[in-house]
Scaffold this motif. Structure first.
Motif, PDB file in Angstrom:
ATOM      1  N   ALA A 104      -6.110  17.129   3.638  1.00 48.55           N
ATOM      2  CA  ALA A 104      -6.787  15.976   3.040  1.00 48.55           C
ATOM      3  C   ALA A 104      -8.046  16.411   2.284  1.00 48.55           C
ATOM      4  O   ALA A 104      -8.325  15.926   1.185  1.00 48.55           O
ATOM      5  N   GLU A 105      -8.784  17.361   2.845  1.00 51.99           N
ATOM      6  CA  GLU A 105      -9.985  17.841   2.151  1.00 51.99           C
ATOM      7  C   GLU A 105      -9.611  18.591   0.879  1.00 51.99           C
ATOM      8  O   GLU A 105     -10.278  18.466  -0.150  1.00 51.99           O
ATOM      9  N   LEU A 106      -8.531  19.384   0.944  1.00 52.48           N
ATOM     10  CA  LEU A 106      -8.092  20.079  -0.278  1.00 52.48           C
ATOM     11  C   LEU A 106      -7.720  19.057  -1.353  1.00 52.48           C
ATOM     12  O   LEU A 106      -8.061  19.221  -2.533  1.00 52.48           O
ATOM     13  N   ILE A 153      -1.778  12.785   6.845  1.00 53.01           N
ATOM     14  CA  ILE A 153      -2.632  13.262   5.756  1.00 53.01           C
ATOM     15  C   ILE A 153      -3.012  12.121   4.815  1.00 53.01           C
ATOM     16  O   ILE A 153      -4.185  11.936   4.483  1.00 53.01           O
ATOM     17  N   GLY A 154      -2.020  11.330   4.400  1.00 54.03           N
ATOM     18  CA  GLY A 154      -2.278  10.246   3.463  1.00 54.03           C
ATOM     19  C   GLY A 154      -3.346   9.278   3.955  1.00 54.03           C
ATOM     20  O   GLY A 154      -4.207   8.824   3.189  1.00 54.03           O
ATOM     21  N   ARG A 155      -3.308   9.018   5.259  1.00 55.09           N
ATOM     22  CA  ARG A 155      -4.292   8.098   5.848  1.00 55.09           C
ATOM     23  C   ARG A 155      -5.719   8.641   5.722  1.00 55.09           C
ATOM     24  O   ARG A 155      -6.657   7.912   5.402  1.00 55.09           O
ATOM     25  N   TYR A 160     -11.058   8.856   2.981  1.00 54.21           N
ATOM     26  CA  TYR A 160     -12.083   9.593   2.229  1.00 54.21           C
ATOM     27  C   TYR A 160     -12.316   8.924   0.863  1.00 54.21           C
ATOM     28  O   TYR A 160     -13.447   8.761   0.421  1.00 54.21           O
ATOM     29  N   ALA A 161     -11.204   8.569   0.200  1.00 53.79           N
ATOM     30  CA  ALA A 161     -11.326   8.002  -1.152  1.00 53.79           C
ATOM     31  C   ALA A 161     -12.023   6.650  -1.105  1.00 53.79           C
ATOM     32  O   ALA A 161     -12.878   6.348  -1.949  1.00 53.79           O
ATOM     33  N   ALA A 162     -11.680   5.837  -0.098  1.00 55.29           N
ATOM     34  CA  ALA A 162     -12.323   4.520   0.017  1.00 55.29           C
ATOM     35  C   ALA A 162     -13.823   4.682   0.238  1.00 55.29           C
ATOM     36  O   ALA A 162     -14.633   3.913  -0.280  1.00 55.29           O
ATOM     37  N   SER A 163     -14.196   5.734   0.991  1.00 54.32           N
ATOM     38  CA  SER A 163     -15.619   5.936   1.260  1.00 54.32           C
ATOM     39  C   SER A 163     -16.367   6.392   0.005  1.00 54.32           C
ATOM     40  O   SER A 163     -17.585   6.325  -0.056  1.00 54.32           O
TER      41      SER A 163
END
Ligand code: NAD
Length: 307
Positions: A104-106, A153-155, A160-163
């Motif tokens: 997810a970070e990548l 991973i998608g979750r 992260y994106a919402a934040s």
């Protein structure tokens, strides 16, 4: 009958080997062993540990009469004939939770690289050209991210994106609308996701249904200038359709390819394209994930052997 013999056929951290030994396993470490050699030597082992390099098919499985556990050091089981193994009474185990944060970070890093043209700038400056003004970036803030596959991973990617104040759309074959709304995302159909998103990121497993799920029709629905990130499996994207649509897209970041390392003319053309950045399947390649995989897998192997 306990004392199991384990053959580790790919490179793993030392701590994992120690962990297995302390659980009472007798471990042979042969990282990078050739397929031919493996078929020759596998008989007599109860556990085979491997990563994504080897195709664990009937031939390999049948070469070991004593085999009881196939253990994937990582997540993806698409290189394993799981049905056949299970039909032979062999357990297949993996470490599905360990690398989600790293992948997810990548994904987030690749999104930032695409939105800010980081690769182009770094490359230009290294070549002696001060590229300020040459590639103006975009902010993630306020853009729509489409997350295809709302699993482990998608979750995280969605959260992260919402934040970062992105609007997050999610597509999944399961009803994940409640969990999606909990992280500030919204579940929609794949078509709506593709047509609405400034960037699309793929987090589905490779199955017959997801094989080339992003193909000609899907690219034609995506917004002009949209970004695509794939850290799932190369085969999820139809590479022929991808190559033909690169001019319409804003940029593409791939951590996975249908052939690794790539040799086909088509993949080499995709890699060479200025809008494309490719990393060599490093989603789980962090110290933390590699350690965690060892912890999770050793427990799974012990449980499978004791079953
Ligand atoms: P997961 O099983 O937790 O989640 C997958 C999600 O995809 C599930 O919610 C599932 O319902 C959904 N899904 C399945 N088929 C679908 C379809 N046709 N359309 C829409 N959604 C669908 O998996 P995960 O642990 O999040 O891993 C996701 C992917 O990441 C896998 O392909 C895995 O192999 C890959 N992966 C890559 C790396 C890397 O190094 N790049 C590392 C680990 C995992």
């Amino acid at each position: 009958a306990f004392v199991s013999r384990v053959l580790v056929a790919d490179s793993v951290p030392e701590s994992f080997l120690q962990r297995l030994s302390s659980l009472g396993f007798s471990v042979d470490y042969r990282p990078g062993v050739s397929r031919e050699a493996l078929v020759e030597m596998l008989d007599g082992y109860e556990v085979l540990v491997f990563r994504s390099r080897l195709r664990v098919n009937r031939e390999l499985i049948d070469s070991a009469t004593s085999l009881r556990v196939l253990a994937r050091y990582g997540v993806g089981l698409d290189n394993v004939d799981v049905d056949y193994a299970v039909s032979r009474g062999i357990a297949v185990v993996n470490a599905p939770c360990s690398s989600a944060v790293s992948v997810a970070e990548l994904t987030l890093g690749l999104l930032l690289m695409l939105f800010r043209n980081l690769y182009q700038h770094v490359d230009s400056v290294k070549k002696g050209y001060w590229s300020k003004g040459a590639f103006v970036g975009r902010e993630l803030h306020g853009k729509t991210l489409g997350v295809v596959g709302f699993g482990r991973i998608g979750r995280l990617v969605a959260r992260y994106a919402a934040s970062l104040n992105m609007r997050v759309l999610v597509a999944d074959v399961r009803d994940v609308s409640r969990e999606a709304s909990e992280v500030g995302a919204e579940q929609v159909g794949l078509e709506e996701l593709l047509s609405s998103s400034h960037a699309v990121t793929l987090h589905v497993p490779l199955t017959p249904k997801t094989h080339r799920m992003i193909s000609w029709r899907e690219f034609s629905i995506m917004r002009e200038g949209a970004f695509l990130v794939n850290t799932s499996r190369g085969e999820v994207v139809d590479s022929e359709a991808l190559l033909a649509n690169l001019d319409r897209l804003g940029g593409v970041a791939l951590d996975v390819l249908e052939e690794e390392p790539p040799r086909s003319e088509r993949l080499l053309r995709i890699i060479a394209h200025p809008k494309v950045i490719v990393t060599p399947h490093i989603g789980a390649e962090t110290l933390e994930a590699q350690e965690r995989i060892g912890e999770e897998l050793a427990v799974a192997i012990r449980e499978a052997v004791e079953r």
